[in-house]
Scaffold this active site. Sequence first.
Site, PDB file in Angstrom:
ATOM      1  N   SER A  10      15.105  -4.870  40.032  1.00 46.10           N
ATOM      2  CA  SER A  10      13.900  -4.034  39.996  1.00 46.10           C
ATOM      3  C   SER A  10      12.883  -4.581  40.986  1.00 46.10           C
ATOM      4  CB  SER A  10      13.293  -4.047  38.595  1.00 46.10           C
ATOM      5  OG  SER A  10      11.945  -3.613  38.669  1.00 46.10           O
ATOM      6  N   HIS A  35      16.523  -0.705  41.921  1.00 46.04           N
ATOM      7  CA  HIS A  35      15.864  -0.060  40.786  1.00 46.04           C
ATOM      8  C   HIS A  35      14.369   0.081  41.090  1.00 46.04           C
ATOM      9  CE1 HIS A  35      15.543   0.968  36.464  1.00 46.04           C
ATOM     10  NE2 HIS A  35      14.429   0.258  36.451  1.00 46.04           N
ATOM     11  N   MET A  70       8.822   6.541  34.572  1.00 46.26           N
ATOM     12  CA  MET A  70       8.050   6.319  33.348  1.00 46.26           C
ATOM     13  C   MET A  70       6.749   7.095  33.507  1.00 46.26           C
ATOM     14  SD  MET A  70       9.016   2.315  32.971  1.00 46.26           S
ATOM     15  CE  MET A  70       9.536   2.258  34.691  1.00 46.26           C
ATOM     16  N   ASP A 179      17.658  -2.299  30.515  1.00 48.92           N
ATOM     17  CA  ASP A 179      16.496  -2.656  31.333  1.00 48.92           C
ATOM     18  C   ASP A 179      15.462  -3.387  30.480  1.00 48.92           C
ATOM     19  OD1 ASP A 179      14.393  -2.728  33.140  1.00 48.92           O
ATOM     20  OD2 ASP A 179      14.199  -0.552  33.324  1.00 48.92           O
TER      21      ASP A 179
HETATM   22  C1  DX5 Z   1       9.831  -2.200  32.571  1.00 53.24           C
HETATM   23  C2  DX5 Z   1      10.646  -1.783  33.776  1.00 53.24           C
HETATM   24  C3  DX5 Z   1      11.673  -2.775  34.130  1.00 53.24           C
HETATM   25  C4  DX5 Z   1      11.152  -4.142  34.509  1.00 53.24           C
HETATM   26  C5  DX5 Z   1      12.262  -5.136  34.417  1.00 53.24           C
HETATM   27  O1  DX5 Z   1       9.070  -1.152  32.140  1.00 53.24           O
HETATM   28  O2  DX5 Z   1      11.300  -0.563  33.542  1.00 53.24           O
HETATM   29  O3  DX5 Z   1      12.568  -2.284  35.116  1.00 53.24           O
HETATM   30  O4  DX5 Z   1      10.567  -4.157  35.765  1.00 53.24           O
HETATM   31  O5  DX5 Z   1      11.739  -6.412  34.592  1.00 53.24           O
HETATM   32  P1  DX5 Z   1      12.322  -7.686  33.832  1.00 53.24           P
HETATM   33  O6  DX5 Z   1      13.784  -7.779  34.177  1.00 53.24           O
HETATM   34  O7  DX5 Z   1      11.517  -8.814  34.391  1.00 53.24           O
HETATM   35  O8  DX5 Z   1      12.117  -7.469  32.358  1.00 53.24           O
HETATM   36 ZN    ZN Z   2      12.977   0.057  34.930  1.00 56.67          ZN
END
Ligand code: DX5
Ligand code: ZN
Length: 236
Positions: A10, A35, A70, A179
């Site tokens: 991400s 991502h 989101m 995720d």
């Molecule tokens: C959270 C996002 C994730 C996030 C993942 O709302 O959708 O994709 O950036 O980050 P980590 O792996 O650090 O939890």
């Molecule tokens: Zn995400």
Amino acid sequence: MFEPVKIAPSILSADFMNLGRDIALIESAGAGYVHVDVMDGHFVPNLTMGVPVVKQLKKATSLPLDVHLMISNPLEQLPWFLDAGADSVTVHAEALDADGLARAVASIRAAGAKAAVSLKPRTAAGVLAPVIADVDMVLVMSVEPGFSGQGYIEGSEDKVARVVALARSVGASPLVQVDGGIGVATAPLVAAAGADVLVCGNAVFAAEDPARAVADVAAAADEARLSALATAGKEA
Ligand code: DX5
Ligand code: ZN
């Protein structure tokens, strides 16, 4: 049959001042996707990136762009992200009613992209029932969406298993993506439960050696997947 997991770093955790460098790094590390976390400050409290970033990423990488929306109004914004070059688009089940969810999935697929539906941690797998046969991927959130760097919510692997069971019950086999809080310690849990694609923010970009982190998470997940398959084989 054994299929290795794919890692989807991400870029929310990447260095925005050196985004090109970070993308090149995950490409050469063997990542499966980029991502892209799109947040609107409404569906989730945080505000991140949008269409112009997706457009530029499309020019900068040959990896598929996995766009995680989101946002509260995905039906209105979907065409923009599809035009910008998203290869897969994930909408949240909580942002749409059943009819809207079906329309979103259909319009993503009509544009030639892969369609995914995401569930927040407290949303039951059952809400997927009307669309499970039509989606390419299901995204199980293992943190409350909004921020990277949060801790994995214990037991999220059970939701992964429920999604896999629901899909099987209708003869479907969408990819299952997880995720939130995924790293070497948690990847084996979700991989054993049936996850195919692992999103990693901090586990990759906050690591001293991000390329190594991609390889380490994938290796830990694959090992768990293999032994889960072996156990299932013995039980069959
Ligand atoms: C959270 C996002 C994730 C996030 C993942 O709302 O959708 O994709 O950036 O980050 P980590 O792996 O650090 O939890
Ligand atoms: Zn995400």
